[in-house]
Design a protein around this motif. Sequence first.
Motif, PDB file in Angstrom:
ATOM      1  N   UNK A 133    -103.747 105.946  48.513  1.00  0.00           N
ATOM      2  CA  UNK A 133    -104.579 106.528  49.572  1.00  0.00           C
ATOM      3  C   UNK A 133    -105.647 107.456  48.989  1.00  0.00           C
ATOM      4  N   UNK A 134    -105.243 108.329  48.077  1.00  0.00           N
ATOM      5  CA  UNK A 134    -106.203 109.287  47.544  1.00  0.00           C
ATOM      6  C   UNK A 134    -107.277 108.586  46.713  1.00  0.00           C
ATOM      7  N   UNK A 135    -106.882 107.625  45.902  1.00  0.00           N
ATOM      8  CA  UNK A 135    -107.869 106.936  45.070  1.00  0.00           C
ATOM      9  C   UNK A 135    -108.814 106.095  45.918  1.00  0.00           C
ATOM     10  N   UNK A 136    -108.308 105.544  47.029  1.00  0.00           N
ATOM     11  CA  UNK A 136    -109.200 104.827  47.947  1.00  0.00           C
ATOM     12  C   UNK A 136    -110.157 105.802  48.620  1.00  0.00           C
ATOM     13  N   UNK A 137    -109.689 106.999  48.929  1.00  0.00           N
ATOM     14  CA  UNK A 137    -110.565 108.019  49.514  1.00  0.00           C
ATOM     15  C   UNK A 137    -111.684 108.391  48.538  1.00  0.00           C
ATOM     16  N   UNK A 149    -114.839 110.118  56.496  1.00  0.00           N
ATOM     17  CA  UNK A 149    -114.157 110.506  55.260  1.00  0.00           C
ATOM     18  C   UNK A 149    -112.999 111.453  55.558  1.00  0.00           C
ATOM     19  N   UNK A 150    -113.250 112.433  56.402  1.00  0.00           N
ATOM     20  CA  UNK A 150    -112.207 113.404  56.735  1.00  0.00           C
ATOM     21  C   UNK A 150    -111.047 112.760  57.474  1.00  0.00           C
ATOM     22  N   UNK A 151    -111.304 111.642  58.158  1.00  0.00           N
ATOM     23  CA  UNK A 151    -110.246 110.942  58.883  1.00  0.00           C
ATOM     24  C   UNK A 151    -109.438 110.021  57.981  1.00  0.00           C
ATOM     25  N   UNK A 152    -109.823 109.901  56.714  1.00  0.00           N
ATOM     26  CA  UNK A 152    -109.100 109.072  55.757  1.00  0.00           C
ATOM     27  C   UNK A 152    -108.071 109.940  55.033  1.00  0.00           C
ATOM     28  N   UNK A 153    -106.862 109.420  54.846  1.00  0.00           N
ATOM     29  CA  UNK A 153    -105.817 110.179  54.165  1.00  0.00           C
ATOM     30  C   UNK A 153    -106.231 110.491  52.734  1.00  0.00           C
ATOM     31  N   UNK A 154    -105.960 111.711  52.303  1.00  0.00           N
ATOM     32  CA  UNK A 154    -106.208 112.141  50.926  1.00  0.00           C
ATOM     33  C   UNK A 154    -105.152 113.182  50.558  1.00  0.00           C
ATOM     34  N   UNK A 155    -104.927 113.372  49.269  1.00  0.00           N
ATOM     35  CA  UNK A 155    -104.029 114.437  48.843  1.00  0.00           C
ATOM     36  C   UNK A 155    -104.629 115.773  49.245  1.00  0.00           C
ATOM     37  N   UNK A 156    -103.805 116.647  49.796  1.00  0.00           N
ATOM     38  CA  UNK A 156    -104.290 117.933  50.274  1.00  0.00           C
ATOM     39  C   UNK A 156    -105.026 118.714  49.194  1.00  0.00           C
ATOM     40  N   UNK A 157    -106.061 119.427  49.615  1.00  0.00           N
ATOM     41  CA  UNK A 157    -106.905 120.164  48.677  1.00  0.00           C
ATOM     42  C   UNK A 157    -106.064 121.100  47.803  1.00  0.00           C
ATOM     43  N   UNK A 158    -106.245 120.973  46.480  1.00  0.00           N
ATOM     44  CA  UNK A 158    -105.585 121.813  45.480  1.00  0.00           C
ATOM     45  C   UNK A 158    -104.077 121.619  45.428  1.00  0.00           C
ATOM     46  N   UNK A 178     -98.454 116.425  49.378  1.00  0.00           N
ATOM     47  CA  UNK A 178     -98.658 116.008  50.768  1.00  0.00           C
ATOM     48  C   UNK A 178    -100.075 115.511  50.960  1.00  0.00           C
ATOM     49  N   UNK A 179    -100.231 114.633  51.955  1.00  0.00           N
ATOM     50  CA  UNK A 179    -101.506 114.040  52.319  1.00  0.00           C
ATOM     51  C   UNK A 179    -102.054 114.734  53.563  1.00  0.00           C
ATOM     52  N   UNK A 180    -103.383 114.774  53.670  1.00  0.00           N
ATOM     53  CA  UNK A 180    -104.061 115.332  54.841  1.00  0.00           C
ATOM     54  C   UNK A 180    -105.033 114.304  55.406  1.00  0.00           C
ATOM     55  N   UNK A 181    -105.236 114.352  56.717  1.00  0.00           N
ATOM     56  CA  UNK A 181    -106.408 113.727  57.319  1.00  0.00           C
ATOM     57  C   UNK A 181    -106.805 114.552  58.533  1.00  0.00           C
ATOM     58  N   UNK A 182    -108.107 114.661  58.754  1.00  0.00           N
ATOM     59  CA  UNK A 182    -108.646 115.533  59.786  1.00  0.00           C
ATOM     60  C   UNK A 182    -109.247 114.668  60.891  1.00  0.00           C
ATOM     61  N   UNK A 183    -108.566 114.627  62.027  1.00  0.00           N
ATOM     62  CA  UNK A 183    -109.027 113.862  63.167  1.00  0.00           C
ATOM     63  C   UNK A 183    -109.896 114.735  64.060  1.00  0.00           C
TER      64      UNK A 183
END
Length: 299
Positions: A133-137, A149-158, A178-183
Amino acid sequence: MTTLADLRELIAARTDHKSDPDRPAAGYLLWDTLIAAGITPSINLSSAGRAISIDLPDGTSIWVTEQADVSHHPDDHEAWTALHHYDPADPLGPYHLIYEGPRNLGHTADTAACVDAISAWITAHTAVGALARHNAYVALPKGVPRDARRASWMIGYAKPGFNGRHPTTPTTRHTPTHLDRHLNTHTERRGACLACNWEGPARRHQNAAIEDALDHTHPGWRDLPTLPQSVGGRNATLLRAYRDATFPPGWFDTGGPLKVWTTTANDWHEHSKAPGGGYLIKVHRPAPAPAAHQQQTLL
């Protein structure tokens, strides 16, 4: 399965032209470019040739048009728009804009850029596991808008494994993150592992996601004792001795977490703060209320 011939028929019916395989339409090149990219398009039957659809495995759908049309001549083309609809039965429901052409590329270049963005978005949307997920982001092209972009799962900042610009690599042992996405209305988190594709359920608070990840990477952590955050002098030596006697051998060498008391409700868990670099888990325990003192009255 719908075909380019089906698209031609629908465009012809919509525009009152005879069905002619040689009649140019902007949607023909878009259709063929999607096929060449390994993406199976379909026809949005509700618009009779005015949109090309891409159905995704989770029941969502991507619609591609130019101002609700794919039948225009390539010389008249301005820019494709690609929308990811989370409920295809409700066009006015939640969606994300995943591509909007800059209107100065021309038909061929805009079609290529649009399909690149769609392909990258599908990879990110269907990926499984923290690394995938993170590498695809990270690989999303510049044409994908910020909200998408924000709606795509990524590893949480830091957080463990995070790299905002470059692909991350797997660890040799199960490592929690953990992963984050911002809807549009809220942020979702889910626990994940940097060594495998395991993922936890969607959560609202990052602490719950981290705890899910620890259930995967360090089962039994919840049953270990909770210790004071800090003590000094001889008590510090006694506390270390108690910790070493009660925790499994090599626990912290594997990045195991340490639970500590905190008087702050919803205090965030901290990675790299436990001995060995694991998570410091904050367990809330309210501070004791001060003893009530009755005012003394002199008679």
